[in-house]
Design a protein around this motif. Structure first.
Motif, PDB file in Angstrom:
ATOM      1  N   LEU A  71      34.188  26.616  41.932  1.00  0.00           N
ATOM      2  CA  LEU A  71      33.897  26.858  40.003  1.00  0.00           C
ATOM      3  C   LEU A  71      35.019  26.258  38.882  1.00  0.00           C
ATOM      4  O   LEU A  71      36.088  26.241  39.066  1.00  0.00           O
ATOM      5  N   GLU A  72      34.650  25.545  38.009  1.00  0.00           N
ATOM      6  CA  GLU A  72      35.118  24.727  36.890  1.00  0.00           C
ATOM      7  C   GLU A  72      36.211  26.214  35.530  1.00  0.00           C
ATOM      8  O   GLU A  72      35.019  26.829  35.573  1.00  0.00           O
ATOM      9  N   PHE A  73      36.862  25.503  35.686  1.00  0.00           N
ATOM     10  CA  PHE A  73      37.744  27.130  34.722  1.00  0.00           C
ATOM     11  C   PHE A  73      38.779  25.673  34.267  1.00  0.00           C
ATOM     12  O   PHE A  73      39.372  26.847  33.186  1.00  0.00           O
ATOM     13  N   GLY A  74      38.873  25.120  34.072  1.00  0.00           N
ATOM     14  CA  GLY A  74      39.396  24.515  32.612  1.00  0.00           C
ATOM     15  C   GLY A  74      38.514  24.809  31.702  1.00  0.00           C
ATOM     16  O   GLY A  74      39.421  25.224  30.107  1.00  0.00           O
ATOM     17  N   HIS A  75      37.357  25.911  31.240  1.00  0.00           N
ATOM     18  CA  HIS A  75      36.651  25.895  29.788  1.00  0.00           C
ATOM     19  C   HIS A  75      37.074  26.645  29.650  1.00  0.00           C
ATOM     20  O   HIS A  75      37.554  27.383  28.286  1.00  0.00           O
ATOM     21  N   ILE A  76      37.301  27.670  30.271  1.00  0.00           N
ATOM     22  CA  ILE A  76      38.330  29.317  30.092  1.00  0.00           C
ATOM     23  C   ILE A  76      39.218  29.006  29.067  1.00  0.00           C
ATOM     24  O   ILE A  76      40.037  29.639  28.637  1.00  0.00           O
ATOM     25  N   GLN A  77      39.494  28.181  29.344  1.00  0.00           N
ATOM     26  CA  GLN A  77      41.563  27.666  28.783  1.00  0.00           C
ATOM     27  C   GLN A  77      41.131  26.207  27.436  1.00  0.00           C
ATOM     28  O   GLN A  77      41.840  26.218  26.665  1.00  0.00           O
ATOM     29  N   GLY A  78      39.768  26.533  27.036  1.00  0.00           N
ATOM     30  CA  GLY A  78      39.221  25.670  26.051  1.00  0.00           C
ATOM     31  C   GLY A  78      39.317  24.293  26.219  1.00  0.00           C
ATOM     32  O   GLY A  78      39.566  23.367  25.919  1.00  0.00           O
ATOM     33  N   MET A  79      39.318  23.592  28.084  1.00  0.00           N
ATOM     34  CA  MET A  79      39.323  22.042  27.744  1.00  0.00           C
ATOM     35  C   MET A  79      38.165  21.467  29.083  1.00  0.00           C
ATOM     36  O   MET A  79      38.155  21.978  30.025  1.00  0.00           O
ATOM     37  N   LEU A  80      36.814  20.891  28.247  1.00  0.00           N
ATOM     38  CA  LEU A  80      36.285  20.705  28.910  1.00  0.00           C
ATOM     39  C   LEU A  80      36.375  18.967  28.291  1.00  0.00           C
ATOM     40  O   LEU A  80      35.594  18.846  29.964  1.00  0.00           O
ATOM     41  N   ARG A  81      36.843  18.102  27.996  1.00  0.00           N
ATOM     42  CA  ARG A  81      37.411  17.001  28.231  1.00  0.00           C
ATOM     43  C   ARG A  81      37.893  16.628  29.674  1.00  0.00           C
ATOM     44  O   ARG A  81      38.463  18.069  29.866  1.00  0.00           O
ATOM     45  N   PRO A  82      38.090  15.444  30.584  1.00  0.00           N
ATOM     46  CA  PRO A  82      38.901  15.755  31.271  1.00  0.00           C
ATOM     47  C   PRO A  82      39.942  15.319  31.474  1.00  0.00           C
ATOM     48  O   PRO A  82      40.645  14.420  30.354  1.00  0.00           O
ATOM     49  N   CYS A  83      40.751  15.241  32.465  1.00  0.00           N
ATOM     50  CA  CYS A  83      42.098  15.356  32.461  1.00  0.00           C
ATOM     51  C   CYS A  83      43.093  14.230  32.929  1.00  0.00           C
ATOM     52  O   CYS A  83      41.925  13.267  34.317  1.00  0.00           O
ATOM     53  N   GLY A 103      56.120  19.717  17.761  1.00  0.00           N
ATOM     54  CA  GLY A 103      54.892  18.585  17.469  1.00  0.00           C
ATOM     55  C   GLY A 103      54.493  18.500  19.418  1.00  0.00           C
ATOM     56  O   GLY A 103      53.729  16.947  19.719  1.00  0.00           O
ATOM     57  N   MET A 104      54.920  19.583  20.119  1.00  0.00           N
ATOM     58  CA  MET A 104      54.904  18.602  21.734  1.00  0.00           C
ATOM     59  C   MET A 104      52.802  19.423  21.271  1.00  0.00           C
ATOM     60  O   MET A 104      52.462  19.099  22.801  1.00  0.00           O
ATOM     61  N   ARG A 105      52.367  19.893  20.645  1.00  0.00           N
ATOM     62  CA  ARG A 105      50.822  20.822  21.240  1.00  0.00           C
ATOM     63  C   ARG A 105      49.839  19.787  20.512  1.00  0.00           C
ATOM     64  O   ARG A 105      50.383  18.556  19.988  1.00  0.00           O
ATOM     65  N   ALA A 106      48.680  19.973  21.016  1.00  0.00           N
ATOM     66  CA  ALA A 106      47.760  19.091  21.357  1.00  0.00           C
ATOM     67  C   ALA A 106      46.456  19.312  21.396  1.00  0.00           C
ATOM     68  O   ALA A 106      45.695  20.371  22.067  1.00  0.00           O
ATOM     69  N   ALA A 107      45.130  18.559  20.920  1.00  0.00           N
ATOM     70  CA  ALA A 107      43.978  19.394  21.812  1.00  0.00           C
ATOM     71  C   ALA A 107      44.115  18.555  23.116  1.00  0.00           C
ATOM     72  O   ALA A 107      44.753  17.942  23.978  1.00  0.00           O
ATOM     73  N   ALA A 108      43.644  19.570  24.437  1.00  0.00           N
ATOM     74  CA  ALA A 108      43.630  19.865  25.417  1.00  0.00           C
ATOM     75  C   ALA A 108      44.908  19.145  26.018  1.00  0.00           C
ATOM     76  O   ALA A 108      45.529  18.533  26.979  1.00  0.00           O
ATOM     77  N   GLY A 143      48.751  13.165  29.845  1.00  0.00           N
ATOM     78  CA  GLY A 143      48.346  12.187  29.472  1.00  0.00           C
ATOM     79  C   GLY A 143      47.602  12.247  28.026  1.00  0.00           C
ATOM     80  O   GLY A 143      47.429  10.849  27.329  1.00  0.00           O
ATOM     81  N   MET A 144      47.553  13.839  27.392  1.00  0.00           N
ATOM     82  CA  MET A 144      47.856  13.633  25.734  1.00  0.00           C
ATOM     83  C   MET A 144      48.115  13.541  24.753  1.00  0.00           C
ATOM     84  O   MET A 144      49.041  14.051  25.028  1.00  0.00           O
ATOM     85  N   PRO A 145      48.322  12.546  23.587  1.00  0.00           N
ATOM     86  CA  PRO A 145      49.261  12.179  22.822  1.00  0.00           C
ATOM     87  C   PRO A 145      49.665  13.190  22.204  1.00  0.00           C
ATOM     88  O   PRO A 145      48.595  13.602  21.853  1.00  0.00           O
ATOM     89  N   ARG A 146      50.677  13.772  22.089  1.00  0.00           N
ATOM     90  CA  ARG A 146      51.296  14.812  21.212  1.00  0.00           C
ATOM     91  C   ARG A 146      50.854  14.447  20.059  1.00  0.00           C
ATOM     92  O   ARG A 146      50.758  13.431  18.756  1.00  0.00           O
ATOM     93  N   TRP A 147      51.072  15.710  19.041  1.00  0.00           N
ATOM     94  CA  TRP A 147      51.198  15.939  17.082  1.00  0.00           C
ATOM     95  C   TRP A 147      52.616  14.850  16.891  1.00  0.00           C
ATOM     96  O   TRP A 147      52.160  14.443  16.094  1.00  0.00           O
ATOM     97  N   ASP A 148      53.675  14.984  17.227  1.00  0.00           N
ATOM     98  CA  ASP A 148      54.528  14.002  17.395  1.00  0.00           C
ATOM     99  C   ASP A 148      54.609  12.842  17.065  1.00  0.00           C
ATOM    100  O   ASP A 148      55.378  12.166  16.824  1.00  0.00           O
ATOM    101  N   ASP A 173      40.445  25.209  21.885  1.00  0.00           N
ATOM    102  CA  ASP A 173      41.592  24.974  22.746  1.00  0.00           C
ATOM    103  C   ASP A 173      42.629  25.640  21.361  1.00  0.00           C
ATOM    104  O   ASP A 173      41.969  25.356  20.208  1.00  0.00           O
ATOM    105  N   PRO A 174      43.951  25.769  21.604  1.00  0.00           N
ATOM    106  CA  PRO A 174      44.824  25.877  20.310  1.00  0.00           C
ATOM    107  C   PRO A 174      44.825  25.053  19.689  1.00  0.00           C
ATOM    108  O   PRO A 174      44.671  24.762  18.028  1.00  0.00           O
TER     109      PRO A 174
END
Length: 812
Positions: free
Chosen positions: A256-268, A523-528, A533-538, A745-746
């Motif tokens: 069961l894919e559960f990343g999308h329930i938290q708004g994350m569909l892109r690969p980690c 600044g610690m937030r970002a998509a996914a 591995g995802m760059p932060r807003w800062d 996601d956020p």
């Protein structure tokens, strides 16, 4: 070399002869029956010098007569891009003059609009063209063979489509072909009436298995059978659309894919998954759960870079399977229906044994239950004090997340990430948040049961609107304030691209609108953002500048996000009064309890985002340390760039640090896989270990013309132009448009402040996107399959967030 026989070609020559010719050469080398021919190489195309005499001589050596002239681009028939039908093929070309003309047309087709658009969508900058010339086969029947089912993804099924005459009719879709489904095992299939018999199908199955074995992946094969009953293979290329297989376990399992329930569909990224498991290990260890330290979350399985949960043992447990369907409602009707479908499959019949270690459950319950019950009870009794404790806990977690000093060695940085980075949040920090957080979730959900038959779902959604104390909502409104500050510099923030604005900000060349303070907190937030591995807003604030530009386009004061939020809050308070009077008249005791819970909900339910928010400092600090480790590995020649480390696991990175393991080849392979998966537009919600997308097995429900059906996400209706966005970075949305996205996601929610409504392909009513939409009073429809493909930007649509429908408005 401008001309070469097909029999002299192999896979190593793909840059010279293109994908199609390389595949044909490989088939000839392993003894398959392929029509004779030759290839005009890329060198001829690149020089724009067609060696006519050589081509005509090779044509005459084939015996003259009709030939097929087929494109073989260097970007064609690749593992992640088939280019099926993007360049031109010419059949029955007869005579030297016609042959030369067809070659020129093949060359020209490399730059047709459709081919250029396909390359752009596949992330391929350019390609060169070789041309294959083959003797024509005069088939009695022809078609295509897929060695895996391209619709369901099942790797144990083959699909054969066949029609009399040339196979182009099947490929082009101009006929309704005979359709056969074959198992890989050599069994006699139940044949429909058609143009193929058992012997021909067995020949095709055997050829398909040989080619799949030789090329190492499922194949899409074009074939033809002539009047003598001889099978000719005309092409073999990888099936590029299949979702990657789960790890081999020796039995059929359900994921069961559960990343999308938290708004994350892109690969980690691999490091993202590895750090998630390492951090979770601290939590389990602290709460008495014993498991394999090498893999503390064995049921969480990365497949195609997405996070899947192995549901098999729960489906097979007699008692749990009865409750499973209800618990899966939050995943939406499609996933819920898929799992219910598999419960009728004999492979998932009930078995003996628990799906977990009883000792672990008992120890964790003994450690957690008393404090959890006490935390929930005290939070309901004193919500303001509980909320203060929650915010204090977040600040304490940030204070205790202390990375190594500047003088630390690379080995010390690596050890800190693995052993200490998540200690503050996972060992004890989260426990202080869980009571208020769970109390808020309970308070938000409980009134619906108490007011059943008294209040509608839409009215209960209104009660949840304008919810205060949500860290994501507070972030979005603060970003709106930055846009208000930017109004006096409107020309700058609207006239300069976001990437350039970000560059100017970093060098201090922008007016001060408060961005530094915003990044200090968010600044610690970002998509996914759960992926380290995802760059932060800062690191890259360009998405924020793009959002500020969107906000500056809001001219109508009634559409101002802060006003919309206040209006939603006012409607919520008014609805509580209305429902209170109604409920007390009809059910006095229940009405008083429901009213108490709704008022308490306004104080605590907004905290549902705080748990993830508290986790982000650990991820941000880990990322900073890992990038410093990456710098060191680059200087030692073990990686090509600092962020290559995100394509390693923690153990692999540690091996590079301590043992000087060179991971450059491994990283290059994983980056290629990651880029391919980033382009994937749909991800199976429920997946079998043989690759079957379970949703594809479930019969579709009734469809109404012009209406797409999903799931209610946030109540209300809206009509507006659709804006289809697949990535929030740099996204542009006009005020009043309806956002159509794969997921949210956020990192997406700043776009909500100017949108009239939300449509997503995945999600859950309790996920970030619908929750924030309700708080802004924005209608939302979630779990609309293929919404980003069925709806196009600019279409006028009406969404009903209560009914869960999207209607395309006929403007004729």
């Amino acid at each position: 070399m401008k001309l070469i026989r097909l029999s002299e070609i192999d896979a190593s020559m793909i840059d010279l002869v293109g994908g199609k010719a390389a595949g044909l050469g490989e088939m000839i080398k392993v003894g398959e029956r392929v029509p004779d021919g030759f290839c005009l190489t890329v060198e001829a195309y690149s020089s724009r010098d067609l060696p006519e005499n050589e081509v005509i001589g090779a044509y005459e050596r084939l015996g003259g007569g009709p030939v097929a002239v087929r494109s073989s681009a260097t970007a064609e028939d690749l593992p992640d891009a088939s280019f099926a039908g993007q360049q031109d093929t010419f059949l029955g070309v007869n005579g030297p003059a016609s042959l030369v003309d067809a070659i020129h047309k093949c060359w020209d087709s490399l730059h047709s609009d459709r081919a250029v658009a396909y390359r752009a969508s596949a992330g391929i900058d350019d390609a060169a063209m070789a041309v294959v010339i083959q003797r024509m086969i005069d088939p009695v029947v022809a078609g295509v063979l897929f060695t895996a089912n391209p619709i369901t993804g099942c790797r144990t099924e083959m699909i054969v489509d066949a029609a009399p005459g040339l196979g182009t009719a099947v490929v082009d879709g101009t006929v309704v072909p005979d359709h056969y489904v074959l198992g890989h095992a050599r069994t006699v299939p139940q044949l429909p009436e058609g143009c193929l018999g058992t012997q021909e199908l067995e020949q095709l199955r055997d050829a398909g298995l040989r080619l799949q074995r030789h090329f190492g992946s499922p194949q899409d094969i074009e074939w033809a059978i002539d009047s003598d009953g001889v099978l000719w293979l005309l092409q073999s290329r990888p099936i590029t659309t299949l979702f990657p297989l789960p790890p081999e376990t020796g039995e059929t399992r359900l994921y069961l894919e559960f990343g999308h329930i938290q708004g994350m569909l892109r690969p980690c990224t691999p490091m993202g998954i590895s750090l998630l498991k390492a951090g979770s290990a601290l939590w389990f260890h602290a709460h008495g759960v014993h498991g394999d330290p090498r893999d503390p979350l064995p049921r969480m399985v990365p497949i195609g870079g997405r996070l899947y949960f192995d549901l098999t043992d729960f489906v097979r447990h007699k008692a749990m399977r009865k409750r499973l369907s209800t618990s899966l409602q939050v995943y939406g009707p499609r996933v819920q229906g898929a799992v219910e479908h598999m419960m009728t499959d004999p492979r998932f019949a009930p078995r003996r044994g628990l799906p977990f270690r009883l000792g672990n459950i008992l120890r964790a319950t003994a450690l957690l239950a008393p404090s959890m019950v006490a935390g929930i009870a005290s939070s309901v009794a004193r919500p303001d004090a509980a909320r203060v404790r929650s915010y204090r806990a977040v600040e304490e977690i940030r204070r205790l997340t202390v990375p190594p000093s500047n003088s630390a060695t690379t080995a010390e940085r690596m050890r800190w990430v693995i052993e200490d980075s998540h200690r503050a949040i996972m060992s004890h920090g989260m426990l202080g948040l869980m009571g208020p957080l769970m109390a808020g979730i309970f308070l938000g959900a409980a009134p619906s049961g108490l007011l059943k038959g008294i209040a509608s779902n839409e009215e209960l959604d209104i009660v949840l609107g304008g919810m205060p104390h949500n860290v994501t909502t507070e972030m979005d409104l603060l970003l709106w304030n930055l846009a208000v500050n930017a109004r006096k510099h409107r020309d700058i923030f609207l006239g300069i691209p976001p990437d350039e604005l970000a560059a100017r900000y970093r060098t201090g060349q922008l007016p001060d609108i408060g961005m530094a303070g915003f990044l200090d907190r968010y600044g610690m937030r970002a998509a996914a953002e759960i992926d380290v591995g995802m760059p932060r807003w800062d690191e890259d604030p360009a998405p924020l500048f793009a959002t500020i530009a969107n906000y500056l386009r809001v001219d109508d004061p009634e559409l101002a996000p802060d006003r919309r939020f206040r209006q939603a809050a006012h409607k919520a308070e008014a609805m509580i009064e209305t429902l209170s009077h109604r409920a007390r008249r009809r059910r006095p005791v229940r009405g008083r309890i429901a009213t108490f819970l709704m008022r308490r909900s306004r104080k605590l339910t907004g905290l549902r985002e705080i748990g993830k928010f508290a986790w982000l400092p650990a991820i941000q600090a880990s990322r900073r340390q890992l990038l410093l480790v990456g710098d060191d590995l680059v200087s030692r020649g073990l990686l090509e760039s600092r962020d290559d480390i995100m394509f390693l696991t923690l153990d692999e990175a540690r091996a590079a640090v301590h043992d000087a393991t060179d991971h450059r080849r491994l990283v290059a392979s994983r980056r290629a896989d990651h880029r391919r998966e980033l382009r994937r537009s749909t991800v199976p919600g429920a997946l079998l270990s043989d690759g079957t997308d379970v949703e594809a097995l479930v019969p579709p429900g009734p469809v109404q013309d012009g209406v797409l059906t999903g799931m209610a996400g946030a109540a209300g209706q809206a009509t507006g132009r659709a804006r289809v966005i697949r990535d929030p970075a740099g996204a542009y949305i006009e005020p009043g448009e309806i956002l159509v996205a794969p997921t949210t996601d956020p990192g997406w929610t700043p776009l909500f402040l100017t949108t009239a409504g939300l449509v997503t392909e995945t999600g859950s009513p309790v996920a970030h996107g619908p929750t924030v939409a309700r708080e802004y009073g924005i209608p939302a429809v979630i779990c609309v399959r293929d919404a980003t493909h069925e709806i196009t930007t600019g279409q006028l649509i009406t969404i009903d967030g209560t009914a869960g429908t999207v209607r395309v408005v006929d403007e004729d």
